[in-house]
Structures are given as structure tokens and as C-alpha cells.
Design a protein around this motif. Structure first.
Motif, PDB file in Angstrom:
ATOM      1  N   CYS A 138       0.854  -1.182   0.000  1.00  0.00           N
ATOM      2  CA  CYS A 138       0.000   0.000   0.000  1.00  0.00           C
ATOM      3  C   CYS A 138       0.899   1.243   0.000  1.00  0.00           C
ATOM      4  O   CYS A 138       1.871   1.303   0.753  1.00  0.00           O
ATOM      5  CB  CYS A 138      -0.877  -0.067   1.240  1.00  0.00           C
ATOM      6  SG  CYS A 138      -1.436   1.482   1.868  1.00  0.00           S
ATOM      7  N   CYS A 185       0.985   3.346   3.597  1.00  0.00           N
ATOM      8  CA  CYS A 185       1.721   2.902   4.786  1.00  0.00           C
ATOM      9  C   CYS A 185       2.971   2.091   4.424  1.00  0.00           C
ATOM     10  O   CYS A 185       3.856   1.921   5.254  1.00  0.00           O
ATOM     11  CB  CYS A 185       0.825   2.084   5.707  1.00  0.00           C
ATOM     12  SG  CYS A 185       0.269   0.540   4.988  1.00  0.00           S
ATOM     13  N   HIS A 202      -8.162  -3.024   3.044  1.00  0.00           N
ATOM     14  CA  HIS A 202      -7.048  -2.328   3.671  1.00  0.00           C
ATOM     15  C   HIS A 202      -7.135  -0.842   3.338  1.00  0.00           C
ATOM     16  O   HIS A 202      -7.112   0.014   4.215  1.00  0.00           O
ATOM     17  CB  HIS A 202      -5.710  -2.902   3.202  1.00  0.00           C
ATOM     18  CG  HIS A 202      -4.532  -2.138   3.729  1.00  0.00           C
ATOM     19  ND1 HIS A 202      -4.053  -2.296   5.014  1.00  0.00           N
ATOM     20  CD2 HIS A 202      -3.760  -1.174   3.164  1.00  0.00           C
ATOM     21  CE1 HIS A 202      -3.038  -1.469   5.204  1.00  0.00           C
ATOM     22  NE2 HIS A 202      -2.837  -0.777   4.102  1.00  0.00           N
ATOM     23  N   SER A 239      -6.566   0.068   7.096  1.00  0.00           N
ATOM     24  CA  SER A 239      -5.237   0.672   7.204  1.00  0.00           C
ATOM     25  C   SER A 239      -5.259   1.751   8.294  1.00  0.00           C
ATOM     26  O   SER A 239      -6.322   2.253   8.657  1.00  0.00           O
ATOM     27  CB  SER A 239      -4.823   1.299   5.876  1.00  0.00           C
ATOM     28  OG  SER A 239      -5.562   2.482   5.665  1.00  0.00           O
TER      29      SER A 239
HETATM   30 ZN   LIG Z   1      -1.615   0.902   3.984  1.00  0.00          ZN
END
Ligand SMILES: [Zn+2]
Length: 301
Positions: free
Chosen positions: A178, A181, A190, A195
């Protein structure tokens, strides 16, 4: 709704090929009878407007003087040029398929014929899953722009082109992480729900709405189901739905700006955008014209 329950029956369906006859058993939007892909995936905007989502192929044509004539059979009219163009594309795709007088048959990929009762069982499972998903999303059909509606519809069906989804379709990527992050695989849930940044956004948004954020929410579908189960006033529920839609949409926009425009995530801006865009939608589309910005800012109306 986990991925597992959604994907299992689809795998079974993948192994069955419809052999089109008169279209008496094949579902127009949901079965893979045109170029091995369901039409609802290729034409999501049309599918949203279809009033009879489980219609058969034979429900959407008649035999006229010049042979097979396809028609738009939904109760909801095609009102824009874009939609009419999409419908024209859809017709030219289905025209490639040879309609015959015989009944449809389902074949296993090995070529052997499948019994109707087997198909019925599989379809039963698929219907169960689809009905649950659709009812949740179709609720906000007219309150948010169509493109957002289509986006959410795909979120619920787990059909968003996240990195994880692209990987499953065997598209090579340098990284599955991702972008926000850089720590976990980017899946729909997510990105939009679990997330750290998504969690922060949802908690701020629910604080603003003055509603406790339900615990243990792992997917957008779960969040929608929780909201649905509340006994709030209709007006409040409608507003909450619109805000949820705006939040998902803006999280996705932020992710795209980070990937394609190299921007860094800005949660304060994001929250501001969610409030502003949901105000526009609620005022112009949800029939709550009396709402004013000063009140919306404190979510009181
Ligand atoms: Zn993430």
C-alpha cells in the motif's frame, strides 16, 4: 463478507461454460456468455440502471422482421448520451453471439454437459451472495453521482483494481505494498477500512457525525450492514450513507494522487473534502435542500 465466501462460488462458475441457444437459461448480465466476461462487469453503469438484474438473455431480445432485435428492457430509462453509447456498445457485443432456437446448455470446461439441477444449485449460491450485496449499495442510487455509485458497487463486490486484485489477475507489479503505509498488501478493505490512515479518517468522520464508530469493522460491506441495522430517523440514515460514500470515494482519490501525482497523504484536507462533497450531494441529490453549510459543518440538521 470475506473474500473467501465471495470467491468460492465464482470459481465453480468459472469452470462452467454456457452454450447459448435461445437464451432461456442464461442470465443476461451475470453469466459469462459474451467473450467470457459477464456484461455487468463491462457495463456497470447500465447494470446499475437495470431494474431486473437477474433477467435472462431471452428477456432482452425479440425476433423481428430483420432477425434478432435487442432492446433495453429496464424500467429505468437511459437518459444521457453516455448511457446510450454504452448501450450501443453492449448491443454490438451481444450481436456477435449466435442465438438459436434450441435451449441453452451448460458445459464443464472438459466439454461434458452439466445437468440443470447442478446449475441451479450453483446459481442459488451466487444469488444469495449477490442479493445481499446489491441491496446495500442500491440504497443510495440517486443520492450520489453515478460514477461514485459504480465505484461503491465494485467495492462491495471486491472488484476494485487494487494492487492485490491486479496480482490475482496476474498483472506484474513491482510492489504490492500500500502506498500510504508501505507496510501491508493493498487490498480494497485495507485501503478503505483497516489501514491506519483509513481508521484515523473513519474515527474523525464518525466523531464529526457524533456517532460512535462501530468496533471490529473489517470491510465496507460490514460498515454498511451495521448502519443499516440502526433504527435512526430516515433523514439521518440517508446522510450517514452519503458520508460513507464520500469517505470511500475520497480515500480512493487520495490513494490515486499519491500513486500518480506523487503527492503525500493529507488527512486534514481529506476530511475537509469529505465534508464539502457530501454536503453537495446531500443538498442537490438527496432531497434535503433546506440544509445549510453552517449546520452541516456540525452535522446538525
Ligand atoms: Zn496501507
Amino acid at each position: 463478507m470475506g473474500r473467501l465466501t465471495q470467491n468460492q462460488p465464482f470459481d465453480v462458475q468459472d469452470r462452467l461454460i454456457p452454450k447459448v441457444g435461445s437464451g432461456d437459461k442464461i442470465l443476461f448480465w451475470q453469466d459469462k456468455w459474451v467473450e467470457n466476461r459477464p456484461l455487468h462487469e463491462r457495463f456497470p453503469n447500465l447494470y446499475v440502471l437495470e431494474s431486473e438484474k437477474g433477467c435472462k438473455v431471452s428477456d432482452r431480445y425479440k425476433v423481428g422482421q430483420h432477425g434478432i432485435e435487442w432492446f433495453w428492457g429496464s424500467n429505468n430509462a437511459l437518459t444521457s448520451e453516455d448511457l446510450l453509447c454504452e448501450w450501443a456498445d453492449c448491443i454490438s457485443a451481444v450481436k456477435e453471439v449466435n442465438i438459436q432456437e434450441t435451449s441453452d446448455v451448460w458445459l464443464w470446461k472438459t466439454g461434458s454437459v452439466t445437468s440443470d439441477s447442478m446449475v441451479k444449485t450453483i446459481r442459488g449460491e451466487l444469488d444469495h451472495i449477490n442479493v445481499l450485496n446489491e441491496t446495500k449499495v442500491l440504497k443510495w442510487l440517486h443520492w450520489i453521482p453515478k460514477k461514485v455509485n459504480c465505484f461503491l458497487w465494485r467495492v462491495v463486490l471486491d472488484r476494485i483494481a487494487t494492487k492485490e486484485a491486479l496480482q490475482i489477475r496476474r498483472i506484474n507489479l513491482s510492489s504490492l505494498q500500500c502506498v500510504l503505509c508501505n507496510n501491508e498488501v493493498e487490498s480494497v478493505n485495507h485501503l478503505l477500512m483497516t489501514s491506519e490512515s483509513a481508521q484515523l479518517v473513519w474515527s474523525l468522520i464518525f466523531q464529526w457525525m457524533n456517532i460512535p464508530l462501530p468496533g471490529y469493522i473489517l470491510s465496507v460491506v460490514q460498515l454498511l450492514e451495521t448502519i443499516d441495522s440502526h433504527s435512526w430517523q430516515k433523514k439521518i440514515k440517508r446522510a450517514v450513507y452519503v458520508v460513507v460514500a464520500a469517505t470511500c470515494w475520497n480515500l480512493r482519490l487520495m490513494r490515486n494522487e499519491c500513486i500518480f501525482k506523487n503527492k503525500s497523504p493529507n488527512i486534514t484536507n481529506l476530511i475537509g473534502n469529505i465534508k464539502a462533497i457530501s454536503y453537495t450531494w446531500i443538498k442537490n441529490r438527496a432531497g434535503l435542500q433546506e440544509i445549510i453549510w453552517e449546520k452541516w459543518r456540525s452535522f446538525s440538521f
